[in-house]
Design a protein around this motif. Structure first.
Motif, PDB file in Angstrom:
ATOM      1  N   ARG A  80       0.866  -1.184   0.000  1.00  0.00           N
ATOM      2  CA  ARG A  80       0.000   0.000   0.000  1.00  0.00           C
ATOM      3  C   ARG A  80       0.898   1.226   0.000  1.00  0.00           C
ATOM      4  N   GLN A  81       0.815   1.990  -1.073  1.00  0.00           N
ATOM      5  CA  GLN A  81       1.750   3.089  -1.249  1.00  0.00           C
ATOM      6  C   GLN A  81       1.464   4.225  -0.270  1.00  0.00           C
ATOM      7  N   LYS A  82       2.549   4.832   0.200  1.00  0.00           N
ATOM      8  CA  LYS A  82       2.432   5.984   1.077  1.00  0.00           C
ATOM      9  C   LYS A  82       3.610   6.915   0.816  1.00  0.00           C
ATOM     10  N   ASP A  83       3.561   8.085   1.383  1.00  0.00           N
ATOM     11  CA  ASP A  83       4.626   9.084   1.221  1.00  0.00           C
ATOM     12  C   ASP A  83       4.853   9.454  -0.245  1.00  0.00           C
ATOM     13  N   GLY A  84       3.839   9.219  -1.081  1.00  0.00           N
ATOM     14  CA  GLY A  84       3.973   9.590  -2.480  1.00  0.00           C
ATOM     15  C   GLY A  84       4.880   8.684  -3.288  1.00  0.00           C
ATOM     16  N   LEU A  85       5.370   7.591  -2.713  1.00  0.00           N
ATOM     17  CA  LEU A  85       6.276   6.682  -3.414  1.00  0.00           C
ATOM     18  C   LEU A  85       5.491   5.687  -4.263  1.00  0.00           C
ATOM     19  N   THR A  86       6.061   5.319  -5.394  1.00  0.00           N
ATOM     20  CA  THR A  86       5.418   4.357  -6.288  1.00  0.00           C
ATOM     21  C   THR A  86       6.098   2.994  -6.159  1.00  0.00           C
ATOM     22  N   TYR A  87       5.489   1.987  -6.788  1.00  0.00           N
ATOM     23  CA  TYR A  87       6.104   0.658  -6.811  1.00  0.00           C
ATOM     24  C   TYR A  87       7.478   0.720  -7.468  1.00  0.00           C
ATOM     25  N   MET A  88       7.593   1.534  -8.529  1.00  0.00           N
ATOM     26  CA  MET A  88       8.882   1.659  -9.209  1.00  0.00           C
ATOM     27  C   MET A  88       9.919   2.325  -8.301  1.00  0.00           C
ATOM     28  N   ASP A  89       9.483   3.253  -7.455  1.00  0.00           N
ATOM     29  CA  ASP A  89      10.407   3.908  -6.516  1.00  0.00           C
ATOM     30  C   ASP A  89      10.971   2.917  -5.506  1.00  0.00           C
ATOM     31  N   VAL A  90      10.126   2.016  -5.030  1.00  0.00           N
ATOM     32  CA  VAL A  90      10.508   1.148  -3.907  1.00  0.00           C
ATOM     33  C   VAL A  90      10.882  -0.257  -4.386  1.00  0.00           C
ATOM     34  N   LYS A 125       0.618  -4.090 -11.496  1.00  0.00           N
ATOM     35  CA  LYS A 125       1.510  -2.992 -11.129  1.00  0.00           C
ATOM     36  C   LYS A 125       2.491  -3.374 -10.013  1.00  0.00           C
ATOM     37  N   ILE A 126       1.994  -4.059  -8.997  1.00  0.00           N
ATOM     38  CA  ILE A 126       2.863  -4.430  -7.875  1.00  0.00           C
ATOM     39  C   ILE A 126       3.981  -5.361  -8.360  1.00  0.00           C
ATOM     40  N   ILE A 127       3.618  -6.317  -9.206  1.00  0.00           N
ATOM     41  CA  ILE A 127       4.573  -7.345  -9.615  1.00  0.00           C
ATOM     42  C   ILE A 127       5.501  -6.849 -10.716  1.00  0.00           C
ATOM     43  N   GLU A 128       5.029  -5.943 -11.542  1.00  0.00           N
ATOM     44  CA  GLU A 128       5.861  -5.408 -12.628  1.00  0.00           C
ATOM     45  C   GLU A 128       7.192  -4.878 -12.093  1.00  0.00           C
ATOM     46  N   ALA A 129       7.127  -4.065 -11.036  1.00  0.00           N
ATOM     47  CA  ALA A 129       8.342  -3.457 -10.478  1.00  0.00           C
ATOM     48  C   ALA A 129       9.243  -4.518  -9.851  1.00  0.00           C
ATOM     49  N   LYS A 130       8.655  -5.482  -9.152  1.00  0.00           N
ATOM     50  CA  LYS A 130       9.452  -6.553  -8.540  1.00  0.00           C
ATOM     51  C   LYS A 130      10.212  -7.347  -9.607  1.00  0.00           C
ATOM     52  N   GLU A 131       9.526  -7.682 -10.680  1.00  0.00           N
ATOM     53  CA  GLU A 131      10.141  -8.526 -11.701  1.00  0.00           C
ATOM     54  C   GLU A 131      11.174  -7.760 -12.528  1.00  0.00           C
ATOM     55  N   LEU A 132      10.992  -6.455 -12.673  1.00  0.00           N
ATOM     56  CA  LEU A 132      12.037  -5.652 -13.319  1.00  0.00           C
ATOM     57  C   LEU A 132      13.323  -5.710 -12.501  1.00  0.00           C
ATOM     58  N   PHE A 133      13.178  -5.689 -11.163  1.00  0.00           N
ATOM     59  CA  PHE A 133      14.381  -5.823 -10.341  1.00  0.00           C
ATOM     60  C   PHE A 133      14.964  -7.232 -10.442  1.00  0.00           C
ATOM     61  N   VAL A 134      14.108  -8.251 -10.480  1.00  0.00           N
ATOM     62  CA  VAL A 134      14.610  -9.625 -10.652  1.00  0.00           C
ATOM     63  C   VAL A 134      15.480  -9.707 -11.907  1.00  0.00           C
ATOM     64  N   ASP A 135      15.024  -9.085 -12.986  1.00  0.00           N
ATOM     65  CA  ASP A 135      15.813  -9.066 -14.225  1.00  0.00           C
ATOM     66  C   ASP A 135      17.200  -8.453 -13.969  1.00  0.00           C
ATOM     67  N   GLU A 136      17.223  -7.327 -13.244  1.00  0.00           N
ATOM     68  CA  GLU A 136      18.492  -6.645 -12.936  1.00  0.00           C
ATOM     69  C   GLU A 136      19.409  -7.544 -12.107  1.00  0.00           C
ATOM     70  N   LEU A 137      18.811  -8.215 -11.123  1.00  0.00           N
ATOM     71  CA  LEU A 137      19.606  -9.059 -10.229  1.00  0.00           C
ATOM     72  C   LEU A 137      20.230 -10.234 -10.986  1.00  0.00           C
ATOM     73  N   ILE A 138      19.442 -10.879 -11.834  1.00  0.00           N
ATOM     74  CA  ILE A 138      19.954 -12.029 -12.588  1.00  0.00           C
ATOM     75  C   ILE A 138      21.084 -11.609 -13.527  1.00  0.00           C
ATOM     76  N   ALA A 139      20.956 -10.393 -14.075  1.00  0.00           N
ATOM     77  CA  ALA A 139      21.965  -9.900 -15.025  1.00  0.00           C
ATOM     78  C   ALA A 139      23.183  -9.288 -14.335  1.00  0.00           C
TER      79      ALA A 139
END
Length: 289
Positions: A80-90, A125-139
């Motif tokens: 649940r987003q707060k402080d104006g932060l988005t899923y992509m931010d966190v 939306k929630i999972i999109e940001a998580k999986e973008l980071f997974v891509d970064e981690l694997i690479a």
């Protein structure tokens, strides 16, 4: 091996992170906890654990803490987003900040907690940001483990909260199955995964239950008669369409996640010993005067 580890833990003030911090202490592993709110993490300080004030969304506050660290464990993410932060931010950028600092300091291992079937649900939306980071981690070239739980016991409190009011509402027949996992069991798996190389681990709890069975357990724990209301799937789909059309991602993200996953099975390999029925009764005991 573990006692030679020095771990940075990010996300320790969340449900799972707290249990991971306790598990690291039980194993006498030197730990640095990065916390925005150090008061919230103060109870985790001990002879093996240091609390550092840091904002993982601001990379400048991370400099200098990763030297000599062997493993990073991150449960950082928002539902649940707060402080104006988005899923992509966190979920994405904050974890990327951790990864970049880890690489600079020569950290060997990065353990990240995502979600079961994340690859299939990148449209959420929630999972999109998580999986973008997974891509970064694997690479990244770092040794990694991606932990993919199907649901926490804490998520099941939604059933309990409805049950306390006397009715549990489910979409469809209520026969979709899940085996959620207790944070304590999942924490053991997360710390064990320090020894695992470049793997993704799907994980759930010991009991595979239908949503109807979870609703019944919640109602019984609440001392209420069995009263389960089944809502047709067309209503669920209509709600999804409305929230996507008329609200921002901050509002519809958690609703979209919940309504999508309630309509499918989420069964993962069974692990751990803590039972959902015990968790529900313990939660009700806490509320008793």
């Amino acid at each position: 091996m573990e006692k030679d580890e020095t771990v940075i833990l990010a996300g320790a003030t969340g449900y799972l992170g707290d249990y991971i911090a306790q598990e690291l202490y039980q194993r006498s592993i030197q730990t640095i906890i990065l916390a925005r709110n150090t008061k919230k993490a103060a109870h985790l300080a001990n002879s093996h654990t240091k609390i550092i004030k840091s904002e993982v969304t601001d990379s400048k506050t991370l400099h200098g803490y990763f030297e000599g660290v062997t493993t990073v464990i991150s449960t950082v993410g928002i539902t649940r987003q707060k402080d104006g932060l988005t899923y992509m931010d966190v979920d994405y950028q904050a974890n990327k900040n951790l990864l970049q600092e880890a690489k600079k300091a020569g950290v060997k291992k990065f353990v990240y907690v995502s979600v079961l079937n994340g690859k299939q649900h990148r449209n959420l939306k929630i999972i999109e940001a998580k999986e973008l980071f997974v891509d970064e981690l694997i690479a990244s070239g770092l040794n990694y483990t991606i932990i993919r739980p199907n649901g926490f016991f804490s998520d099941m409190k939604d059933f309990l909260n409805m049950a306390k009011k006397g009715k549990v509402y489910l979409f469809g027949s209520g026969e979709k199955k899940i085996n959620p996992i207790h944070g304590k069991d999942l924490a053991i798996a997360c710390v064990d995964s320090i020894r695992v190389s470049n793997e993704e681990i799907n994980i759930g709890g010991p009991d595979i239950l239908t949503q109807n069975e979870i609703a019944e357990l919640a109602l019984l724990a609440s001392g209420k008669p069995i009263n389960i209301i089944h809502i047709p799937h067309w209503i669920r789909k209509s709600i999804l369409k409305l929230v996507r059309t008329f609200t921002s991602s901050k509002t519809y993200g958690p609703i979209e996640f919940f309504l999508t996953l309630m309509a499918e099975d989420a069964i993962a390999p069974r692990y751990g010993s803590n039972r959902l029925v015990t968790f529900f009764h313990d939660e009700m005991d806490v509320l008793k005067p």
